[in-house]
Design a protein around this motif. Structure first.
Motif, PDB file in Angstrom:
ATOM      1  N   LEU A   1      11.268   9.816 -15.442  1.00 41.35           N
ATOM      2  CA  LEU A   1      10.185  10.328 -15.119  1.00 41.35           C
ATOM      3  C   LEU A   1       9.689   9.657 -14.101  1.00 41.35           C
ATOM      4  CD1 LEU A   1       8.114  12.889 -15.684  1.00 41.35           C
ATOM      5  CD2 LEU A   1       7.710  11.810 -17.479  1.00 41.35           C
ATOM      6  N   VAL A   2       9.046   7.724 -15.055  1.00 41.55           N
ATOM      7  CA  VAL A   2       8.371   6.959 -14.531  1.00 41.55           C
ATOM      8  C   VAL A   2       9.146   6.121 -13.276  1.00 41.55           C
ATOM      9  CG1 VAL A   2       7.105   4.578 -15.325  1.00 41.55           C
ATOM     10  CG2 VAL A   2       7.367   6.400 -16.707  1.00 41.55           C
ATOM     11  N   THR A   3      10.194   6.645 -12.867  1.00 43.03           N
ATOM     12  CA  THR A   3      11.170   5.880 -11.538  1.00 43.03           C
ATOM     13  C   THR A   3      10.881   6.930 -10.739  1.00 43.03           C
ATOM     14  OG1 THR A   3      12.828   4.785 -12.642  1.00 43.03           O
ATOM     15  CG2 THR A   3      13.387   5.509 -11.005  1.00 43.03           C
ATOM     16  N   LEU A   4      10.462   8.194 -10.460  1.00 53.04           N
ATOM     17  CA  LEU A   4      10.353   9.130  -9.692  1.00 53.04           C
ATOM     18  C   LEU A   4       9.332   8.930  -9.652  1.00 53.04           C
ATOM     19  CD1 LEU A   4      12.640  12.257 -11.116  1.00 53.04           C
ATOM     20  CD2 LEU A   4      13.070  10.079  -9.335  1.00 53.04           C
ATOM     21  N   ILE A   5       7.925   8.811 -10.258  1.00 57.33           N
ATOM     22  CA  ILE A   5       6.748   8.859 -10.371  1.00 57.33           C
ATOM     23  C   ILE A   5       6.004   7.700  -9.070  1.00 57.33           C
ATOM     24  CG2 ILE A   5       4.566   8.126 -11.251  1.00 57.33           C
ATOM     25  CD1 ILE A   5       4.987  10.305 -13.591  1.00 57.33           C
ATOM     26  N   ILE A   6       7.193   6.702  -9.731  1.00 56.85           N
ATOM     27  CA  ILE A   6       6.691   5.539  -8.714  1.00 56.85           C
ATOM     28  C   ILE A   6       7.619   5.155  -7.788  1.00 56.85           C
ATOM     29  CG2 ILE A   6       7.101   2.456  -8.909  1.00 56.85           C
ATOM     30  CD1 ILE A   6       6.641   2.877 -11.875  1.00 56.85           C
TER      31      ILE A   6
ATOM     32  N   VAL B   1      -7.694  -0.477 -17.290  1.00 57.51           N
ATOM     33  CA  VAL B   1      -7.235  -0.086 -16.137  1.00 57.51           C
ATOM     34  C   VAL B   1      -5.619  -0.031 -16.617  1.00 57.51           C
ATOM     35  CG1 VAL B   1      -6.327  -0.151 -13.889  1.00 57.51           C
ATOM     36  CG2 VAL B   1      -8.890  -1.097 -14.153  1.00 57.51           C
ATOM     37  N   ASP B   2      -5.553   1.642 -16.345  1.00 55.36           N
ATOM     38  CA  ASP B   2      -4.221   1.711 -17.046  1.00 55.36           C
ATOM     39  C   ASP B   2      -2.706   0.739 -16.623  1.00 55.36           C
ATOM     40  OD1 ASP B   2      -2.340   4.085 -17.846  1.00 55.36           O
ATOM     41  OD2 ASP B   2      -1.527   3.894 -16.496  1.00 55.36           O
ATOM     42  N   LYS B   3      -1.967   0.979 -17.718  1.00 58.45           N
ATOM     43  CA  LYS B   3      -0.765  -0.325 -16.774  1.00 58.45           C
ATOM     44  C   LYS B   3      -0.242   0.364 -15.528  1.00 58.45           C
ATOM     45  CE  LYS B   3       1.234  -2.798 -19.909  1.00 58.45           C
ATOM     46  NZ  LYS B   3       2.218  -3.042 -20.611  1.00 58.45           N
ATOM     47  N   LEU B   4       0.007   1.729 -15.765  1.00 57.23           N
ATOM     48  CA  LEU B   4       1.277   2.740 -14.959  1.00 57.23           C
ATOM     49  C   LEU B   4       0.509   1.951 -13.766  1.00 57.23           C
ATOM     50  CD1 LEU B   4       4.019   3.793 -13.902  1.00 57.23           C
ATOM     51  CD2 LEU B   4       2.672   5.712 -15.301  1.00 57.23           C
ATOM     52  N   LEU B   5      -0.929   2.857 -13.537  1.00 58.03           N
ATOM     53  CA  LEU B   5      -1.673   2.981 -12.313  1.00 58.03           C
ATOM     54  C   LEU B   5      -1.831   1.384 -11.988  1.00 58.03           C
ATOM     55  CD1 LEU B   5      -3.460   3.981 -10.356  1.00 58.03           C
ATOM     56  CD2 LEU B   5      -5.849   3.392 -11.978  1.00 58.03           C
ATOM     57  N   ARG B   6      -1.689   0.256 -12.839  1.00 55.51           N
ATOM     58  CA  ARG B   6      -2.184  -0.908 -11.984  1.00 55.51           C
ATOM     59  C   ARG B   6      -0.591  -1.179 -11.429  1.00 55.51           C
ATOM     60  NH1 ARG B   6      -3.282  -4.608 -16.308  1.00 55.51           N
ATOM     61  NH2 ARG B   6      -3.377  -2.490 -17.934  1.00 55.51           N
ATOM     62  N   ALA B   7       0.399  -0.330 -11.895  1.00 61.75           N
ATOM     63  CA  ALA B   7       1.598  -1.045 -11.292  1.00 61.75           C
ATOM     64  C   ALA B   7       2.049  -0.514  -9.770  1.00 61.75           C
ATOM     65  CB  ALA B   7       2.882  -0.347 -12.218  1.00 61.75           C
ATOM     66  N   LEU B   8       1.228   0.869  -9.710  1.00 57.83           N
ATOM     67  CA  LEU B   8       1.057   2.194  -8.272  1.00 57.83           C
ATOM     68  C   LEU B   8       0.237   1.296  -6.804  1.00 57.83           C
ATOM     69  CD1 LEU B   8       0.645   5.337 -10.576  1.00 57.83           C
ATOM     70  CD2 LEU B   8       3.159   4.718  -9.430  1.00 57.83           C
ATOM     71  N   VAL B   9      -0.734   1.237  -8.239  1.00 58.80           N
ATOM     72  CA  VAL B   9      -1.383  -0.018  -6.771  1.00 58.80           C
ATOM     73  C   VAL B   9      -0.567  -0.768  -5.867  1.00 58.80           C
ATOM     74  CG1 VAL B   9      -3.030  -0.571  -6.134  1.00 58.80           C
ATOM     75  CG2 VAL B   9      -3.846   1.098  -7.669  1.00 58.80           C
ATOM     76  N   GLY B  10       0.572  -1.883  -7.078  1.00 57.57           N
ATOM     77  CA  GLY B  10       1.206  -2.869  -6.610  1.00 57.57           C
ATOM     78  C   GLY B  10       2.063  -2.252  -5.448  1.00 57.57           C
ATOM     79  N   VAL B  11       2.773  -1.601  -6.174  1.00 61.79           N
ATOM     80  CA  VAL B  11       3.773  -1.018  -5.428  1.00 61.79           C
ATOM     81  C   VAL B  11       3.290  -0.701  -4.117  1.00 61.79           C
ATOM     82  CG1 VAL B  11       5.980   0.159  -5.577  1.00 61.79           C
ATOM     83  CG2 VAL B  11       5.502  -0.914  -7.212  1.00 61.79           C
TER      84      VAL B  11
ATOM     85  N   PRO C   1       6.657 -12.127  -3.704  1.00 60.11           N
ATOM     86  CA  PRO C   1       7.728 -11.760  -4.387  1.00 60.11           C
ATOM     87  C   PRO C   1       7.500 -10.346  -5.144  1.00 60.11           C
ATOM     88  CG  PRO C   1       8.381 -13.736  -5.757  1.00 60.11           C
ATOM     89  CD  PRO C   1       7.190 -13.367  -4.489  1.00 60.11           C
ATOM     90  N   LEU C   2       7.834  -9.343  -5.585  1.00 60.80           N
ATOM     91  CA  LEU C   2       7.230  -7.570  -6.204  1.00 60.80           C
ATOM     92  C   LEU C   2       6.581  -8.017  -7.004  1.00 60.80           C
ATOM     93  CD1 LEU C   2       6.068  -4.524  -5.625  1.00 60.80           C
ATOM     94  CD2 LEU C   2       8.550  -4.478  -6.235  1.00 60.80           C
ATOM     95  N   ILE C   3       8.310  -9.218  -7.906  1.00 60.47           N
ATOM     96  CA  ILE C   3       8.117  -9.464  -9.200  1.00 60.47           C
ATOM     97  C   ILE C   3       6.476 -10.650  -9.462  1.00 60.47           C
ATOM     98  CG2 ILE C   3       9.314 -11.702  -8.685  1.00 60.47           C
ATOM     99  CD1 ILE C   3      10.201 -10.712 -12.144  1.00 60.47           C
ATOM    100  N   THR C   4       6.360 -10.939  -9.021  1.00 58.48           N
ATOM    101  CA  THR C   4       4.753 -11.476  -8.756  1.00 58.48           C
ATOM    102  C   THR C   4       3.717 -10.968  -8.944  1.00 58.48           C
ATOM    103  OG1 THR C   4       5.988 -13.689  -7.258  1.00 58.48           O
ATOM    104  CG2 THR C   4       3.620 -13.561  -7.987  1.00 58.48           C
ATOM    105  N   VAL C   5       3.614  -9.536  -7.657  1.00 57.35           N
ATOM    106  CA  VAL C   5       2.887  -8.837  -7.918  1.00 57.35           C
ATOM    107  C   VAL C   5       2.670  -7.734  -8.854  1.00 57.35           C
ATOM    108  CG1 VAL C   5       1.951  -7.085  -6.350  1.00 57.35           C
ATOM    109  CG2 VAL C   5       3.126  -8.558  -5.155  1.00 57.35           C
ATOM    110  N   LEU C   6       3.256  -7.033  -9.314  1.00 59.21           N
ATOM    111  CA  LEU C   6       3.561  -7.092 -10.454  1.00 59.21           C
ATOM    112  C   LEU C   6       2.767  -8.194 -11.829  1.00 59.21           C
ATOM    113  CD1 LEU C   6       7.107  -4.626 -10.415  1.00 59.21           C
ATOM    114  CD2 LEU C   6       4.703  -4.037  -9.727  1.00 59.21           C
TER     115      LEU C   6
END
Length: 378
Positions: free
Chosen positions: A170-175, A238-248, A216-221
Motif C-alpha cells: 500500500l505504501v509502496t504504491l502510494i509513494i 510534519v507527517d513522516k510519510l508526507l515528508r518522504a513523498l515531498v522528497g521523492v 543521493p535519494l537516501i540523503t534526501v530522505l
C-alpha cells in the motif's frame, strides 16, 4: 509465329527456402552469425543448463516437481533441510505484506482504494476508451481526495488510522504513484524554465535541478525525516510519510526535467518557428506543438525514470517507513515461521512484485512508442 503466352492457371506459392525462413534461419541469423556469436550462444546455453534446474527446484512447489512448500503447507515442511522456498510463509503473512500494520477490520478501505485506482487508471491507459478528460479529472483530482479520507479515516464514522500504521505494498504504491504523477508537471516546468530567456528563472531552475541531482535519494530522505524537524518551530510536526513523498517527488522531478529538456532540444528549430508563425502564444505553442512532439521522443527516458522511482521507494525503509521491503524484513524475524529459507523467500517475493510492476511499465511504454511512431521507415 506467335511467341506470346497467357497463363490460365495460377501456380501455388512455393514455401520460402529453408535457409531464409523458419527457426533454423532465425537461429543462424541471430545466434550463430559469427564465430564469436556462436561461442557466446553456447556459453549462455551452458549457463542456463547449469542454473535453471536448481532455481526451478527451489522456486516451484513439490506438486510441480520442485522442493518449495506450496501455500497451505506447514512450518514443519519449511524447516526440512531439503525444502525450497516457503510459499506457505508468504501466504500466511500476505496481509502484512500488503497492508502493513493497518487494522484488519479496516482492510476494506485500502481494498476499495485499490479497486477504484484500477477502475480509473485502466481506461486512462487505453487510448480508445472515450471520456478521457472526465477520466483524467476523476483520477488526478477526485481520486487522491477519496484515497486520503478513506485511508486516513476520521470522517463518516470511519476509524482514524494514522500513517504510522500504513505499510506494505500500500505504501509502496502510494509513494510511487504520488511521485510519478506530481513529478511530471514539475519536471516539465523545470525543463521549460531551464530553457527560458529570463536569467532569473533560468538560474533558479538550473540551481534546483543541479542541487537535487547532486545528492543521493537516501540523503534526501534522511534530511526530510531526521534533519527537517530540527529546523522547524518547537511543537510543529510534519507527517513522516508526507515528508518522504515531498522528497521523492522533488528528487524525481529534477531527473525528469533533464529527460524532457533532451526532448525539447531534439526538436528542429523549424517547429518553434512554425508555432510562432501561426501567432500562437508561448504556452499555446508549447501545449499544442512543442511538448507533444518532445515528450513522444523521450518516452523511453521518462518510463526509465518512473521505473527507477518505483524501485527507489524501497529506500524509505531506512527512515522507518514500512513499505513492501521493510515489511518483508520485519516479517523475517517472525519466529513462528522461522526456517532456513524464510528470509530468502521473503526477498524473492518482494523482487517478484517489483519485477511485475516494472515489467508492466516497460511493456506499456514499448506499446505506446509503436503506437505513436509516425516516422517514415524506408
Amino acid at each position: 509465329m506467335s511467341f506470346s503466352f497467357v497463363r490460365e492457371q495460377m501456380v501455388d506459392p512455393a514455401p520460402a527456402p529453408v535457409n531464409t525462413a523458419g527457426p533454423v534461419a532465425w537461429a543462424r541469423r541471430n545466434l550463430f552469425a559469427t564465430p564469436s556469436d556462436s561461442l557466446l550462444t553456447i556459453l549462455a546455453l551452458v549457463l542456463l543448463i547449469w542454473a535453471i534446474p536448481p532455481i526451478y527446484g527451489f522456486v516451484m512447489p513439490n506438486f510441480l516437481g520442485g522442493d518449495a512448500v506450496p501455500p497451505g503447507g506447514t512450518v514443519e515442511e519449511c524447516r526440512l533441510e531439503t525444502a525450497g522456498a516457503c510459499w506457505a510463509y508468504i501466504s500466511a503473512r500476505m496481509s502484512f505484506f500488503i497492508y502493513g500494520f493497518y487494522p484488519p477490520a479496516e482492510y476494506w478501505r485500502p481494498n476499495l482504494v485499490f479497486a477504484l485506482g484500477a477502475l480509473l487508471i485502466v481506461p486512462l491507459l487505453i487510448p480508445r476508451v472515450p471520456f478521457k478528460r472526465t477520466n483524467a479529472i476523476l483520477f488526478f483530482v477526485v481520486y487522491p481526495v477519496i484515497c486520503f479520507y478513506l485511508l486516513n479515516g476520521g470522517v463518516l464514522g470511519m476509524r482514524p488510522v494514522p500513517t504510522e500504521q500504513w505499510g506494505g505494498l500500500l505504501v509502496t504504491l502510494i509513494i510511487s504513484l504520488v511521485g510519478i504523477i506530481c513529478s511530471i508537471p514539475i519536471g516539465i516546468l523545470l525543463a521549460l524554465g531551464r530553457q527560458s530567456k529570463l536569467p532569473i528563472i533560468k538560474t533558479l531552475c538550473i540551481m534546483f535541478i543541479e542541487l537535487w541531482r547532486a545528492v543521493p535519494l537516501i540523503t534526501v530522505l534522511f534530511m526530510a525525516s531526521v534533519m527537517l524537524p530540527l529546523f522547524m518551530p518547537q511543537g510543529t510536526t510534519v507527517d513522516k510519510l508526507l515528508r518522504a513523498l515531498v522528497g521523492v517527488t522533488l528528487f524525481s522531478s529534477a531527473y525528469l526535467a533533464e529527460v524532457v529538456r533532451g526532448g525539447l532540444q531534439a526538436l528542429p528549430r523549424g517547429q518553434y518557428e512554425a508555432a510562432s508563425s501561426l501567432g500562437l502564444s508561448y504556452w499555446k505553442s508549447m501545449w499544442f506543438i512543442i511538448l507533444p512532439q518532445a515528450l513522444k521522443h523521450v518516452i523511453p527516458g521518462i518510463v526509465n525514470s518512473f521505473i527507477a522511482l518505483f524501485k527507489d521507494t524501497s529506500l524509505v525503509s531506512i527512515v522507518g517507513i514500512f513499505d513492501l521491503l521493510n515489511t518483508v524484513q520485519a516479517a523475517s524475524s517472525d519466529i513462528d515461521w522461522s526456517s532456513p529459507t524464510q528470509a530468502i523467500t521473503g526477498y524473492l517475493f518482494a523482487g517478484m512484485v517489483f519485477w511485475v510492476f516494472c515489467f508492466a511499465m516497460s511493456r506499456y511504454s514499448i506499446w505506446m512508442e509503436r503506437r505513436l511512431d509516425t516516422g517514415h521507415k524506408g
